[in-house]
Design an enzyme around this catalytic site. Structure first.
Site, PDB file in Angstrom:
ATOM      1  CG  PHE A  60      14.548 -29.005  -0.345  1.00  0.00           C
ATOM      2  CD1 PHE A  60      13.930 -28.849   0.882  1.00  0.00           C
ATOM      3  CD2 PHE A  60      15.918 -29.179  -0.376  1.00  0.00           C
ATOM      4  CE1 PHE A  60      14.659 -28.869   2.053  1.00  0.00           C
ATOM      5  CE2 PHE A  60      16.671 -29.195   0.788  1.00  0.00           C
ATOM      6  CZ  PHE A  60      16.038 -29.042   2.006  1.00  0.00           C
ATOM      7  N   GLY A 108       5.597 -28.471  -4.428  1.00  0.00           N
ATOM      8  CA  GLY A 108       4.749 -28.037  -5.545  1.00  0.00           C
ATOM      9  C   GLY A 108       4.988 -28.913  -6.752  1.00  0.00           C
ATOM     10  CG  ASP A 155      15.709 -28.457 -10.850  1.00  0.00           C
ATOM     11  OD1 ASP A 155      16.573 -28.705  -9.996  1.00  0.00           O
ATOM     12  OD2 ASP A 155      15.518 -27.303 -11.280  1.00  0.00           O
ATOM     13  CG  HIS A 190      26.934 -21.994 -11.892  1.00  0.00           C
ATOM     14  ND1 HIS A 190      26.649 -21.985 -13.231  1.00  0.00           N
ATOM     15  CD2 HIS A 190      25.764 -21.807 -11.251  1.00  0.00           C
ATOM     16  CE1 HIS A 190      25.342 -21.791 -13.393  1.00  0.00           C
ATOM     17  NE2 HIS A 190      24.780 -21.684 -12.199  1.00  0.00           N
ATOM     18  N   GLY A 198      28.094 -22.526 -15.702  1.00  0.00           N
ATOM     19  CA  GLY A 198      27.881 -21.347 -16.540  1.00  0.00           C
ATOM     20  C   GLY A 198      28.978 -20.298 -16.421  1.00  0.00           C
ATOM     21  CE1 TYR A 199      27.414 -16.282 -14.889  1.00  0.00           C
ATOM     22  CE2 TYR A 199      26.518 -18.156 -13.686  1.00  0.00           C
ATOM     23  CZ  TYR A 199      26.336 -16.970 -14.361  1.00  0.00           C
ATOM     24  OH  TYR A 199      25.070 -16.472 -14.515  1.00  0.00           O
ATOM     25  CD  GLU A 206      23.797 -20.201  -7.585  1.00  0.00           C
ATOM     26  OE1 GLU A 206      23.670 -21.391  -7.881  1.00  0.00           O
ATOM     27  OE2 GLU A 206      23.616 -19.267  -8.390  1.00  0.00           O
TER      28      GLU A 206
END
Ligand SMILES: *[C@@H]1O[C@H](CO)[C@@H](O)[C@H](O)[C@H]1NC(C)=O
Length: 346
Positions: free
Chosen positions: A114, A117, A206, A226, A228-229, A296
């Protein structure tokens, strides 16, 4: 023949009919479940076509590859979940063996991204690196959902691979864009993919590919842990913790914390995921509640109940700003460091 006898005969007759019905039913079940059954007339196996691409993995004859070992391999990481789904790390699979198996199936993979913008600025790198690392040599369609089709760069693609552009209206809040993703995935599967696609991956735009992402990632329902975890105790995982939300995961529950930015699988499974997350998100919105991490959170709730059949290690969605850790031998896909104020509409 007295009354007693005729009752016995009626009973015998009924039991015979019942046995016949049960036999007929069981034979039907057997036909539907196996890939082979004995043909009653000729006693030769008859093939039944099964559409699920995950079923029946065939390797080409005489394929040469390194001998598998039961006592040597990655020992610094866990490579299987408690429900016996593989966790994919570098060093746990043979890429050329897997590619050979899936090449025989002539599989087709769809990707959704996606780019609404200011997110269109990530498209050139995403598409260019996908062409360098994502399912090389396989049929791939990259579906780009955007409000500015003219900003989708022309990237030269190998044979059998193409970029498909789909127009979406602009949203004011990024949370709304996030919510609509599940709806668009659901609609895409219904309207376009059913007849020509075996697997789908839904990825964040991104991000960039830095290493192989291929057939080792295929499964019925695929989740990415993930980055980060992955060493965080359960209580510290950022699940939605309010029981009023349909994304609720109670303290003491949950397996891993999965990324909203990468998931996939066969069409049926991803369709169910998208539909469920969308329905729950919309029902929450009606009740005036938005889960902590939007889709999420709903995805994490879904994966807690519907266990993924394959789990991808954080190699499959790292973050550029994160220092690399010893268990990460390769970064395959990574989120670009960005300034949120710069790219989000609110
Ligand atoms: C693979 O599938 C595509 C689409 O159905 C078809 O055009 C192509 O010929 C197939 N390739 C092989 C080797 O079977």
């Amino acid at each position: 023949m007295n009354m007693g006898n005729s009752k016995v005969w009626t009973l015998v007759l009924l039991l015979a009919v019942l046995a016949g019905v049960v036999y007929y039913y069981m034979a039907g079940l057997q036909r539907r479940s196996g890939i082979f059954f004995e043909n009653e007339d000729q006693s030769v196996p008859v093939e039944i076509t099964i559409k699920d691409p995950e079923f029946h993995l065939v390797a080409p004859d005489h394929l040469k590859y390194k001998q598998p070992s039961l006592v040597q391999g990655r020992s610094d990481v866990v490579t299987v979940t408690p429900w016996l789904a593989p966790v994919v790390w570098e060093g746990t699979f043979d890429p050329s063996l897997l590619d050979s198996v899936y090449r025989l199936k002539n599989i087709s993979v769809a990707v959704t991204v996606f780019a609404v913008g200011k997110y269109t600025r990530f498209l050139p790198d995403f598409l260019k690196t996908a062409e360098q690392h994502f399912f090389l040599g396989f049929r791939v369609r990259l579906y780009v959902f955007t409000d500015q089709p003219d900003k989708v760069p022309k990237v030269s693609m190998a044979k059998g691979r193409q970029v498909m552009v789909r127009l979406v209206p602009i949203s004011k809040r990024w949370q709304e864009i996030s919510a609509r993703r599940m709806e668009l995935i659901q609609t895409l599967i219904e309207a376009e993919l059913q007849s020509n696609t075996d697997y789908i991956f839904c990825l964040d735009v991104d991000s960039k590919f830095h290493g192989r992402w291929g057939t080792e990632s295929l499964g019925s329902l695929v989740a990415v842990i993930h980055p980060g975890y992955y060493t965080t105790p359960r209580t510290g995982l950022p699940y939605e913790r309010r029981p009023q939300s349909r994304a609720y995961v109670a303290h003491g529950e949950g397996d891993f914390y999965y990324c909203g930015g990468a998931f996939g699988g066969i069409l049926q499974e991803v369709y169910l995921l998208a539909k469920t997350c969308r329905t729950n998100f919309e029902a929450d919105a009606k009740d005036g509640i938005e889960a902590a991490w939007q889709e999420e959170s709903h995805l994490n709730r879904f994966m807690w109940i519907n266990k993924p059949s394959k789990v991808l290690s954080p190699e499959y969605l790292w973050q550029d700003f994160k220092a690399i850790t010893p268990e990460i031998h390769i970064i395959r896909f990574s989120g670009v460091t960005k300034n949120y104020a710069d790219i989000r509409p609110n």
